[in-house]
Design an enzyme around this catalytic site. Structure first.
Site, mmCIF file in Angstrom:
data_model
loop_
_atom_site.group_PDB
_atom_site.id
_atom_site.type_symbol
_atom_site.label_atom_id
_atom_site.label_comp_id
_atom_site.label_asym_id
_atom_site.label_seq_id
_atom_site.Cartn_x
_atom_site.Cartn_y
_atom_site.Cartn_z
ATOM 1 N N LYS A 1 16.829 -1.503 10.621
ATOM 2 C CA LYS A 1 16.407 -0.468 11.432
ATOM 3 C C LYS A 1 16.321 -1.427 12.920
ATOM 4 O O LYS A 1 16.359 -0.778 13.994
ATOM 5 C CB LYS A 1 15.110 -0.457 10.452
ATOM 6 C CG LYS A 1 14.944 0.604 9.953
ATOM 7 C CD LYS A 1 13.277 1.323 9.340
ATOM 8 C CE LYS A 1 14.306 2.223 8.571
ATOM 9 N NZ LYS A 1 12.554 2.869 8.515
ATOM 10 N N ASN B 1 15.240 4.709 13.205
ATOM 11 C CA ASN B 1 15.643 4.822 11.999
ATOM 12 C C ASN B 1 16.475 6.040 12.449
ATOM 13 O O ASN B 1 16.893 6.456 11.165
ATOM 14 C CB ASN B 1 14.598 5.642 10.566
ATOM 15 C CG ASN B 1 13.693 6.726 11.641
ATOM 16 O OD1 ASN B 1 14.063 6.952 12.556
ATOM 17 N ND2 ASN B 1 13.470 7.412 9.958
ATOM 18 N N GLY C 1 -1.683 -2.281 5.061
ATOM 19 C CA GLY C 1 -0.495 -3.272 5.425
ATOM 20 C C GLY C 1 0.005 -3.238 7.544
ATOM 21 O O GLY C 1 -1.150 -2.958 8.088
ATOM 22 N N GLY D 1 6.550 -3.022 9.232
ATOM 23 C CA GLY D 1 6.901 -1.851 10.390
ATOM 24 C C GLY D 1 6.513 -0.742 9.720
ATOM 25 O O GLY D 1 6.692 0.018 11.209
ATOM 26 N N ASN E 1 -4.532 -5.617 6.061
ATOM 27 C CA ASN E 1 -3.781 -6.311 5.466
ATOM 28 C C ASN E 1 -3.818 -7.798 4.974
ATOM 29 O O ASN E 1 -4.901 -8.465 5.167
ATOM 30 C CB ASN E 1 -2.884 -6.594 6.413
ATOM 31 C CG ASN E 1 -1.198 -7.153 5.868
ATOM 32 O OD1 ASN E 1 -0.468 -6.128 5.529
ATOM 33 N ND2 ASN E 1 -0.328 -8.045 6.523
ATOM 34 N N THR F 1 -2.226 -10.355 4.715
ATOM 35 C CA THR F 1 -2.195 -11.894 6.029
ATOM 36 C C THR F 1 -2.933 -11.166 7.292
ATOM 37 O O THR F 1 -2.497 -10.297 8.388
ATOM 38 C CB THR F 1 -0.534 -12.154 6.461
ATOM 39 O OG1 THR F 1 -0.217 -12.261 5.170
ATOM 40 C CG2 THR F 1 -0.684 -13.098 7.927
ATOM 41 N N ARG G 1 -1.723 -11.169 11.035
ATOM 42 C CA ARG G 1 -0.791 -9.713 10.921
ATOM 43 C C ARG G 1 -1.561 -8.644 11.255
ATOM 44 O O ARG G 1 -1.162 -7.444 12.190
ATOM 45 C CB ARG G 1 0.436 -9.352 10.147
ATOM 46 C CG ARG G 1 1.054 -11.188 9.843
ATOM 47 C CD ARG G 1 2.857 -10.427 9.145
ATOM 48 N NE ARG G 1 3.204 -9.357 9.665
ATOM 49 C CZ ARG G 1 4.008 -8.825 8.579
ATOM 50 N NH1 ARG G 1 4.839 -9.046 7.310
ATOM 51 N NH2 ARG G 1 5.137 -7.812 8.987
ATOM 52 N N TYR H 1 7.500 6.799 -2.408
ATOM 53 C CA TYR H 1 7.765 7.699 -3.725
ATOM 54 C C TYR H 1 8.649 7.717 -5.192
ATOM 55 O O TYR H 1 9.123 8.146 -5.500
ATOM 56 C CB TYR H 1 8.711 8.795 -2.681
ATOM 57 C CG TYR H 1 9.606 8.593 -2.363
ATOM 58 C CD1 TYR H 1 10.781 8.597 -2.875
ATOM 59 C CD2 TYR H 1 10.196 8.055 -1.521
ATOM 60 C CE1 TYR H 1 11.811 8.207 -2.654
ATOM 61 C CE2 TYR H 1 11.199 7.090 -0.711
ATOM 62 C CZ TYR H 1 12.531 7.908 -1.017
ATOM 63 O OH TYR H 1 13.750 7.260 -1.092
#
EC number: 1.1.1.25
Length: 261
Positions: free
Chosen positions: A64, A85, A122, A125, A143, A145, A148, A205
């Site tokens: 990506k 994408n 999260g 990306g 998150n 971390t 981040r 999913y």
């Protein structure tokens, strides 16, 4: 019309079934393939697209970010997401976009107007693409971390928190963007105190209903599976290539059926 998804590995992809169904339903003659490409094969694939052999590509892990070097331009969605994408052609030029975030937002519209507080779990990306597409900045990033989470929050002018400080009862929409839950056992956060009718979405999913979604449902939440984002982003890609808006409801039923087999 010749379309494909490029990735490595790619055998697991359900994109060919989804897009070929939409091609048939739209009365368009064409094919959609899954191409398991090594890095050294990428230049030839994009050269072939320039020459007219391909009309569009989806791009998935691990390419990506890598494919940007083969394109002529990125639209705003791809620039903000930092990843591509979908690749389409305009006036002979190869343009990269990212439909992941917009696809998820579109899929969530029947469940929320995004006027409340949104929690993003999260900071990778996927989270970046979703945050840039959200129609609100009343967003909190959490998150594992913390650095981040802070970096992503600073990029988009939103806030961040830690798992220790987080109170899930504050949020109207919770979107889980990490890989935690793919093992069918793990959950990324505690849902203790979750309010009924909170919208809880997991972009995974496989499994169709993750442990987090199972718990959220037991607590009275409105759950949205990762199929929503998968079909939503695919629909926006399909429209970029063909100018036709496909039937997402039919696509969702197809993918859910394949996952339940």
């Amino acid at each position: 019309m010749n379309l494909a998804v490029i990735g490595h590995p790619i055998a697991h992809s359900l994109s060919p079934q989804l897009h070929e169904q939409w091609l048939r339903a739209s009365g368009l003659f064409g094919r959609y393939e899954a191409i398991d490409a090594t890095p050294d094969q990428l230049p030839a694939l994009f050269a072939a697209m320039r020459e007219g052999d391909w009309d569009g590509f989806n791009v998935t892990i691990p390419y990506k970010e890598v494919v940007v070097r083969y394109l002529d331009d990125l639209d705003e969605a791809a620039k903000h997401a930092g990843a591509v994408n979908t690749v389409y052609k305009r006036d002979g030029r190869l343009i990269g976009t990212n439909t992941d975030g917009a696809g998820l937002v579109q899929a969530l519209m029947p469940y929320t107007d995004f006027r409340g507080h949104v929690l993003i779990v999260g900071a990778g990306g996927a989270a970046r693409g979703i945050v840039q597409a959200l129609p609100t900045r009343d967003v909190t990033i959490v998150n594992r971390t913390v650095e981040r989470a802070k970096a992503l929050a600073d990029t988009f002018g939103v806030v961040y928190t830690t798992f220790d400080e987080m109170d899930v009862s504050r949020y109207d929409v919770i979107i889980q963007t990490t890989s935690v839950g793919m093992d069918e056992r793990s959950t990324p956060l505690s849902l203790e105190g979750l309010r009924q009718n909170t919208v809880v979405c997991d972009i995974i999913y496989r499994p169709l209903v993750t442990p987090m979604l199972q718990e959220a449902k037991s607590r009275g939440a409105n759950i949205v599976t990762g199929v929503a984002m998968f079909v939503g982003q695919g629909a926006l890609s399909f429209e970029k290539w063909t100018g036709v808006k496909p039937d997402e409801t039919v696509g969702k039923k197809l993918i859910e059926g394949l996952l339940e087999e």
